[in-house]
Design a protein around this motif. Structure first.
Motif, PDB file in Angstrom:
ATOM      1  N   ALA A 166       0.829  -1.208   0.000  1.00 30.86           N
ATOM      2  CA  ALA A 166       0.000   0.000   0.000  1.00 30.86           C
ATOM      3  C   ALA A 166       0.864   1.259   0.000  1.00 30.86           C
ATOM      4  N   ALA A 167       1.912   1.267   0.810  1.00 31.85           N
ATOM      5  CA  ALA A 167       2.787   2.440   0.882  1.00 31.85           C
ATOM      6  C   ALA A 167       3.492   2.679  -0.448  1.00 31.85           C
ATOM      7  N   ARG A 168       3.954   1.607  -1.057  1.00 30.44           N
ATOM      8  CA  ARG A 168       4.651   1.725  -2.342  1.00 30.44           C
ATOM      9  C   ARG A 168       3.683   2.170  -3.434  1.00 30.44           C
ATOM     10  N   THR A 169       2.484   1.623  -3.412  1.00 29.73           N
ATOM     11  CA  THR A 169       1.475   1.983  -4.407  1.00 29.73           C
ATOM     12  C   THR A 169       1.111   3.460  -4.304  1.00 29.73           C
ATOM     13  N   ARG A 170       0.951   3.945  -3.081  1.00 34.58           N
ATOM     14  CA  ARG A 170       0.638   5.367  -2.874  1.00 34.58           C
ATOM     15  C   ARG A 170       1.779   6.244  -3.388  1.00 34.58           C
ATOM     16  N   ARG A 171       3.004   5.855  -3.078  1.00 31.69           N
ATOM     17  CA  ARG A 171       4.160   6.651  -3.507  1.00 31.69           C
ATOM     18  C   ARG A 171       4.252   6.717  -5.026  1.00 31.69           C
ATOM     19  N   PHE A 172       4.104   5.561  -5.675  1.00 30.82           N
ATOM     20  CA  PHE A 172       4.194   5.525  -7.133  1.00 30.82           C
ATOM     21  C   PHE A 172       3.104   6.395  -7.764  1.00 30.82           C
ATOM     22  N   ALA A 173       1.880   6.277  -7.266  1.00 30.73           N
ATOM     23  CA  ALA A 173       0.777   7.055  -7.834  1.00 30.73           C
ATOM     24  C   ALA A 173       1.007   8.548  -7.653  1.00 30.73           C
ATOM     25  N   ASP A 174       1.538   8.930  -6.502  1.00 30.27           N
ATOM     26  CA  ASP A 174       1.715  10.359  -6.235  1.00 30.27           C
ATOM     27  C   ASP A 174       2.878  10.977  -7.003  1.00 30.27           C
ATOM     28  N   PHE A 175       3.679  10.163  -7.662  1.00 25.48           N
ATOM     29  CA  PHE A 175       4.625  10.729  -8.620  1.00 25.48           C
ATOM     30  C   PHE A 175       3.873  11.406  -9.769  1.00 25.48           C
ATOM     31  N   TYR A 176       2.578  11.051  -9.935  1.00 28.89           N
ATOM     32  CA  TYR A 176       1.808  11.524 -11.091  1.00 28.89           C
ATOM     33  C   TYR A 176       0.550  12.311 -10.736  1.00 28.89           C
ATOM     34  N   THR A 177       0.172  12.364  -9.473  1.00 31.26           N
ATOM     35  CA  THR A 177      -1.036  13.109  -9.112  1.00 31.26           C
ATOM     36  C   THR A 177      -0.762  14.585  -8.870  1.00 31.26           C
ATOM     37  N   GLY A 178       0.509  14.957  -8.773  1.00 29.87           N
ATOM     38  CA  GLY A 178       0.862  16.329  -8.430  1.00 29.87           C
ATOM     39  C   GLY A 178       1.093  16.531  -6.949  1.00 29.87           C
ATOM     40  N   ARG A 179       0.941  15.467  -6.148  1.00 30.91           N
ATOM     41  CA  ARG A 179       1.102  15.572  -4.699  1.00 30.91           C
ATOM     42  C   ARG A 179       2.567  15.567  -4.262  1.00 30.91           C
ATOM     43  N   ASP A 180       3.450  15.006  -5.071  1.00 34.00           N
ATOM     44  CA  ASP A 180       4.853  14.857  -4.684  1.00 34.00           C
ATOM     45  C   ASP A 180       5.680  15.938  -5.378  1.00 34.00           C
ATOM     46  N   PRO A 181       6.116  16.966  -4.650  1.00 33.32           N
ATOM     47  CA  PRO A 181       6.850  18.067  -5.290  1.00 33.32           C
ATOM     48  C   PRO A 181       8.215  17.658  -5.831  1.00 33.32           C
ATOM     49  N   GLY A 268      -7.986   5.519  -1.215  1.00 32.53           N
ATOM     50  CA  GLY A 268      -8.679   6.796  -1.245  1.00 32.53           C
ATOM     51  C   GLY A 268      -9.305   7.136  -2.580  1.00 32.53           C
ATOM     52  N   GLU A 269     -10.407   7.855  -2.500  1.00 31.57           N
ATOM     53  CA  GLU A 269     -11.148   8.292  -3.677  1.00 31.57           C
ATOM     54  C   GLU A 269     -10.327   9.232  -4.542  1.00 31.57           C
ATOM     55  N   ARG A 270      -9.373   9.944  -3.953  1.00 32.95           N
ATOM     56  CA  ARG A 270      -8.618  10.925  -4.740  1.00 32.95           C
ATOM     57  C   ARG A 270      -7.841  10.265  -5.882  1.00 32.95           C
ATOM     58  N   PHE A 271      -7.441   9.023  -5.711  1.00 32.70           N
ATOM     59  CA  PHE A 271      -6.706   8.340  -6.771  1.00 32.70           C
ATOM     60  C   PHE A 271      -7.634   8.003  -7.939  1.00 32.70           C
ATOM     61  N   ARG A 272      -8.845   7.622  -7.625  1.00 29.63           N
ATOM     62  CA  ARG A 272      -9.834   7.397  -8.680  1.00 29.63           C
ATOM     63  C   ARG A 272     -10.123   8.702  -9.406  1.00 29.63           C
ATOM     64  N   ARG A 273     -10.292   9.774  -8.641  1.00 29.83           N
ATOM     65  CA  ARG A 273     -10.588  11.074  -9.252  1.00 29.83           C
ATOM     66  C   ARG A 273      -9.455  11.518 -10.166  1.00 29.83           C
ATOM     67  N   TRP A 274      -8.205  11.310  -9.716  1.00 27.75           N
ATOM     68  CA  TRP A 274      -7.085  11.738 -10.556  1.00 27.75           C
ATOM     69  C   TRP A 274      -7.056  10.948 -11.868  1.00 27.75           C
ATOM     70  N   SER A 275      -7.173   9.630 -11.777  1.00 23.33           N
ATOM     71  CA  SER A 275      -7.131   8.810 -12.990  1.00 23.33           C
ATOM     72  C   SER A 275      -8.202   9.243 -13.981  1.00 23.33           C
ATOM     73  N   LEU A 276      -9.409   9.475 -13.479  1.00 24.95           N
ATOM     74  CA  LEU A 276     -10.508   9.854 -14.363  1.00 24.95           C
ATOM     75  C   LEU A 276     -10.363  11.279 -14.874  1.00 24.95           C
ATOM     76  N   ASP A 277      -9.859  12.174 -14.042  1.00 25.54           N
ATOM     77  CA  ASP A 277      -9.693  13.561 -14.475  1.00 25.54           C
ATOM     78  C   ASP A 277      -8.666  13.648 -15.603  1.00 25.54           C
TER      79      ASP A 277
END
Length: 366
Positions: A166-181, A268-277
Motif C-alpha cells: 500500500a505504501a509503495r502503491t501510494r508513492r508511485f501514484a503520487d509521482f503523477y497526481t501532483g502531490r509529490d513536489p 482513497g477516492e482521490r486516486f480514482r478522481r485523478w485517474s478519471l480527471d
C-alpha cells in the motif's frame, strides 16, 4: 463526457475499492463429487508452471535475488526488461498456483529494486545516481515504464492488505497526481503530464538525445539486438529522431493504472478522481480533434498544430540506420489500456466508445 453516477450490477462492484466492499456471505460446500478431469489438468498445469519458475530462478537469479544480467540503462534493454523476467508469476499465484511461486516473485521484485537502485550510468545524466530512485524508474517513457510495472500491477490480487504494498502503491501514484513536489510530472491546472520522459526524478523538459534513449556505450555483438543494430553507433542512430518528448503524449495515459492500483487497494477516492480527471482531459482532446486522440500536446495544454507528431506519435516513422528505410513506430494504440481503466473505475463503457469513434474517423479518411 458526463460520468454515470448510478452504476448497476457487477459494474458497481468493480468500481468499489476492496476496503469498501461488504464481506461476502460464506458458501457451504458439503456435497462430495468426483474431481472433474479439467480440474485435475488445471492443477497439473499449475504445478508444471511452478516447476518451471523454480528452474528459471535457480539458473538466472543469484543468491541476493538479483537477475544475472548486464545492468544497462536504455529503451532497448533497460531495467524494465529485467523486471519482466518474472511476468505472470503473480497471476499464476492468483489463479491458484503454489505459494512458493508468490514467494519467488516477491523475492525477485525486491531484489531487482535493490539491483537497479544500485546500478548507475556513467554517461547518461539522469541515471548517474541510480537507474531507480525511490524504487521507481528515474525517467523513461510509458511504453517502458508500463512494461516494467507488469508484475507490480498484479501484486494486490494476492496480498491486497499488504501494508508495504500500500505504501509503495501510494508513492508511485503520487509521482503523477501532483502531490509529490520532488517529481513534478503532472500539471493539475492543464491536466497533463509534462513530458513523454518522466519518472521519480520528474519530467524531461528538453529535447531528448540518442544517449538518453540508448544508454552508455556497450558492445552490441554480445547481445541479441531486437532492432538489428550491429554497433553502438547504430544504436545511437536508431534514436536519432526520438528527440520530441516535451509535452503530453498518449503513452502517458498508462500512468492511470497507478491511480487504479491505489484506489483498488482502498487508499482513497482521490486516486480514482485523478485517474478519471486525467483520462477525461484526453477524451476532451479527442473530441476537439475530430474524434482522433492527438499525439502531441504542448506545455500550454493545447493540441499542437502538428497534432500527429511527437515521439511514438501517429506520424512517427524514424529512419532505420541499417537500411535507410523509414519504419512505423506509432505507439498511440498502447494507450487503450487507460480507457479500459476508465470503464473499470466507473462502469461506463463510454470510455471504450472513444476508441470506436476514433476507428470510425480514421477509416473514414483511409
Amino acid at each position: 463526457m458526463r460520468r454515470r453516477e448510478l452504476l448497476i450490477g457487477g459494474a458497481a462492484a468493480l468500481a468499489l475499492p476492496a476496503a469498501a466492499r461488504p464481506a461476502p456471505s460464506p458458501i457451504l460446500i458439503d456435497t462430495p463429487m468426483t474431481t472433474p478431469r479439467w480440474a485435475t489438468l488445471q492443477r497439473r498445469l499449475f504445478d508444471a508452471n511452478a516447476a518451471a519458475c523454480e528452474a528459471f530462478y535457480a539458473k538466472y537469479v543469484d543468491a541476493q535475488d538479483r537477475l544475472i544480467v548486464t545492468e544497462r540503462w536504455g529503451a532497448n534493454d533497460g531495467p524494465d526488461d529485467a523486471a519482466e523476467a518474472t511476468n505472470d508469476w503473480e497471476l499464476l499465484h492468483a489463479l491458484g498456483g503454489s505459494d512458493r511461486v508468490l514467494t519467488l516473485a516477491r523475492r525477485f521484485w525486491e531484489g531487482h529494486l535493490k539491483q537497479f537502485t544500485a546500478a548507475r550510468t556513467v554517461d547518461v545524466p539522469i541515471a548517474r545516481a541510480g537507474m531507480y530512485h525511490r524504487e521507481f524508474p528515474v525517467q523513461m517513457d510509458w511504453q517502458h515504464n508500463a512494461e516494467g510495472l507488469t508484475s507490480f500491477n498484479l501484486q494486490g490480487l494476492s496480498t491486497p492488505r499488504d501494508v508495504a504494498l500500500a505504501a509503495r502503491t501510494r508513492r508511485f501514484a503520487d509521482f503523477y497526481t501532483g502531490r509529490d513536489p520532488s517529481a513534478p510530472n503532472y500539471d493539475p491546472a492543464r491536466r497533463m503530464i509534462r513530458s513523454l520522459m518522466n519518472g521519480s526524478r520528474g519530467p524531461m523538459l528538453r529535447r531528448a538525445t540518442p544517449l538518453d534513449w540508448a544508454g552508455d556505450p556497450f558492445d552490441p555483438t554480445r547481445f541479441h539486438m531486437e532492432h538489428g543494430e550491429r554497433t553502438y553507433q547504430e544504436t545511437l542512430d536508431h534514436y536519432a529522431e526520438y528527440g520530441d518528448v516535451v509535452g503530453d503524449n498518449p503513452l502517458n495515459l498508462q500512468a492511470t493504472t497507478l491511480g487504479l492500483n491505489a484506489y483498488a487497494l482502498g487508499l482513497g477516492e482521490r486516486f480514482r478522481r485523478w485517474s478519471l480527471d486525467y483520462l477525461d482531459a484526453w477524451v476532451e482532446r479527442a473530441r476537439a480533434n475530430g474524434g482522433v486522440i492527438p499525439s502531441k500536446i504542448g506545455l500550454d495544454g493545447r493540441i499542437a498544430a502538428d497534432w500527429w507528431g511527437g515521439t511514438y506519435g501517429w506520424g512517427f516513422s524514424p529512419r532505420v540506420p541499417q537500411t535507410g528505410k523509414r519504419e512505423n513506430r506509432n505507439r498511440v494504440s498502447r494507450s487503450i489500456t487507460a480507457f479500459m481503466n476508465g470503464t473499470l473505475l466507473t462502469g461506463d463503457a463510454a470510455y471504450i466508445d472513444v476508441w470506436r469513434r476514433q476507428r470510425a474517423a480514421l477509416e473514414g479518411h483511409a
